[in-house]
Scaffold this motif. Structure first.
Motif, PDB file in Angstrom:
ATOM      1  N   GLU A  57       0.816  -1.215   0.000  1.00  0.00           N
ATOM      2  CA  GLU A  57       0.000   0.000   0.000  1.00  0.00           C
ATOM      3  C   GLU A  57       0.855   1.273   0.000  1.00  0.00           C
ATOM      4  N   PRO A  58       1.715   1.443  -1.002  1.00  0.00           N
ATOM      5  CA  PRO A  58       2.608   2.613  -1.013  1.00  0.00           C
ATOM      6  C   PRO A  58       1.885   3.954  -1.148  1.00  0.00           C
ATOM      7  N   PHE A  59       0.634   3.943  -1.637  1.00  0.00           N
ATOM      8  CA  PHE A  59      -0.075   5.204  -1.823  1.00  0.00           C
ATOM      9  C   PHE A  59      -1.048   5.506  -0.686  1.00  0.00           C
ATOM     10  N   LYS A  60      -0.888   4.820   0.423  1.00  0.00           N
ATOM     11  CA  LYS A  60      -1.761   5.055   1.571  1.00  0.00           C
ATOM     12  C   LYS A  60      -1.640   6.508   2.024  1.00  0.00           C
ATOM     13  N   GLY A  61      -2.797   7.145   2.272  1.00  0.00           N
ATOM     14  CA  GLY A  61      -2.815   8.543   2.693  1.00  0.00           C
ATOM     15  C   GLY A  61      -3.014   9.515   1.544  1.00  0.00           C
ATOM     16  N   LEU A  62      -2.945   9.030   0.309  1.00  0.00           N
ATOM     17  CA  LEU A  62      -3.167   9.893  -0.851  1.00  0.00           C
ATOM     18  C   LEU A  62      -4.622   9.804  -1.291  1.00  0.00           C
ATOM     19  N   ARG A  63      -5.190  10.941  -1.609  1.00  0.00           N
ATOM     20  CA  ARG A  63      -6.569  10.988  -2.105  1.00  0.00           C
ATOM     21  C   ARG A  63      -6.509  11.148  -3.621  1.00  0.00           C
ATOM     22  N   LEU A  64      -7.141  10.230  -4.344  1.00  0.00           N
ATOM     23  CA  LEU A  64      -6.995  10.156  -5.800  1.00  0.00           C
ATOM     24  C   LEU A  64      -8.351  10.213  -6.481  1.00  0.00           C
ATOM     25  N   LEU A  65      -8.430  11.014  -7.541  1.00  0.00           N
ATOM     26  CA  LEU A  65      -9.643  11.138  -8.349  1.00  0.00           C
ATOM     27  C   LEU A  65      -9.384  10.540  -9.726  1.00  0.00           C
ATOM     28  N   ASP A  66     -10.244   9.602 -10.133  1.00  0.00           N
ATOM     29  CA  ASP A  66     -10.170   9.011 -11.462  1.00  0.00           C
ATOM     30  C   ASP A  66     -11.357   9.539 -12.267  1.00  0.00           C
ATOM     31  N   ILE A  67     -11.077  10.504 -13.166  1.00  0.00           N
ATOM     32  CA  ILE A  67     -12.140  11.108 -13.980  1.00  0.00           C
ATOM     33  C   ILE A  67     -12.336  10.276 -15.242  1.00  0.00           C
ATOM     34  N   GLY A  68     -13.604   9.990 -15.566  1.00  0.00           N
ATOM     35  CA  GLY A  68     -13.873   9.085 -16.679  1.00  0.00           C
ATOM     36  C   GLY A  68     -13.472   7.677 -16.306  1.00  0.00           C
ATOM     37  N   CYS A  69     -13.886   7.258 -15.106  1.00  0.00           N
ATOM     38  CA  CYS A  69     -13.402   6.009 -14.513  1.00  0.00           C
ATOM     39  C   CYS A  69     -13.895   4.768 -15.239  1.00  0.00           C
ATOM     40  N   GLY A  70     -14.973   4.900 -16.037  1.00  0.00           N
ATOM     41  CA  GLY A  70     -15.495   3.728 -16.726  1.00  0.00           C
ATOM     42  C   GLY A  70     -15.887   2.642 -15.749  1.00  0.00           C
TER      43      GLY A  70
END
Length: 245
Positions: A57-70
Motif C-alpha cells: 500500500e505505497p499510496f496510503k494517505g493519498l486521495r486520488l480522483l479518477d475522472i472518466g473512470c469507466g
C-alpha cells in the motif's frame, strides 16, 4: 460552471458499459494498454510523493480522483495500492458496473455519476492525484475541462493526462486500424478532429494553471502485441504529468 460534457460522446460509452471487464470485448484495447498506463502512473506518483513501490500500500494517505473512470480499470489497482479513490463518470450506466465489480473484488471505491465541473464547484475536498486518462479528446471544451481538473487538485498535486496525437499516423492507427481493420472499437468511437497534439496539450495545461513536467509515448508493438513507454515516440498515444504549484 458550464459543462464540457459532449452528450454524443457519453452515449457512445453508455452503449458499451456492460463490456468494461470483458478482456476480449469492446474495451480490449484499454485492457491491453492498462499495464503500460499503470506503470507510468505509479512511477509518477511514487516520484512526486516519495513513495516506495516495493512496500505494501505505497499510496496510503493519498486521495486520488479518477475522472472518466469507466468500469474501474484504473480505480481498482489504485485502491489496492492504498489510495483513497473517488471514481467519477458522466456516463451513468458505467457506475453500477464499476460498483458491482469493486464489490465482487472486495474493494471500497467511491463511485459517482458526475462531471469534473460539478465536482469542482462543490465543497468536495481536493485531491493529491487526478487521473485524466483518455478523456480530454471526448469533451466539448478541453481548456474548461482541464481548468476544472486543476481546481480539483491540492497545491502540490499531480495530474496524469493521456490522449491521442493528431497527425496522419494517428488517423491510420487510431481510427482506420483500431475501428475498421482490427475492429477493437466500434466505428465512430473517436473523432480524429478532436485529437490533441502534445504541444497543444502542454499549452492547454499551462493555461489551466498547471505546470507540465513530463510527457511520454505509449508505443504499440504489432509483433509482440504489447505496449511500452517511449521517451521519443509520441506519434499516436501519449501521456503527460503536470503539477499544481
Amino acid at each position: 460552471m458550464t459543462t464540457t460534457v459532449d452528450a454524443a460522446e457519453i452515449a457512445k460509452f453508455e452503449a458499451m458499459a456492460a463490456e468494461w471487464w470483458d478482456t476480449n470485448g469492446k474495451f480490449k484495447p484499454l485492457h491491453m494498454l492498462n499495464p503500460c498506463r499503470l506503470d507510468y502512473i505509479t512511477q509518477q506518483i511514487a516520484m512526486e510523493f516519495d513513495r516506495d513501490l516495493t512496500q505494501p500500500e505505497p499510496f496510503k494517505g493519498l486521495r486520488l480522483l479518477d475522472i472518466g473512470c469507466g468500469g474501474g480499470l484504473l480505480a481498482e489497482p489504485m485502491t489496492r495500492l492504498g489510495a483513497t479513490v473517488v471514481g467519477v463518470d458522466a456516463a451513468e450506466r458505467n457506475i453500477p458496473v464499476a460498483q458491482l465489480h469493486a464489490e465482487q473484488s472486495g474493494l471500497e471505491i467511491d463511485y459517482r455519476c458526475t462531471t469534473a465541473e460539478d465536482l469542482a464547484a462543490s465543497d468536495e475536498p481536493r485531491f493529491d492525484v487526478v487521473l485524466n486518462m483518455e478523456v480530454v479528446e471526448h469533451v466539448a471544451d478541453p481548456l474548461a475541462y482541464l481548468t476544472a481538473c486543476q481546481q480539483l487538485m491540492k497545491s502540490g498535486g499531480l495530474m496524469i493526462c493521456s490522449t491521442l496525437n493528431r497527425n496522419p499516423k494517428s488517423f491510420v492507427m487510431g481510427i482506420i486500424g483500431a475501428e475498421y481493420v482490427m475492429r477493437w472499437l466500434p466505428k465512430g468511437t473517436h473523432d480524429w478532429r478532436k485529437f490533441i497534439t502534445p504541444d497543444e496539450l502542454f499549452q492547454l495545461i499551462e493555461q489551466s494553471g498547471l505546470t507540465p513536467v513530463d510527457r511520454k509515448g505509449f508505443q504499440f508493438n504489432p509483433v509482440t502485441w504489447k505496449w511500452r513507454i517511449s521517451a521519443k515516440d509520441l506519434s499516436v498515444n501519449y501521456v503527460t504529468a503536470s503539477i499544481k504549484r
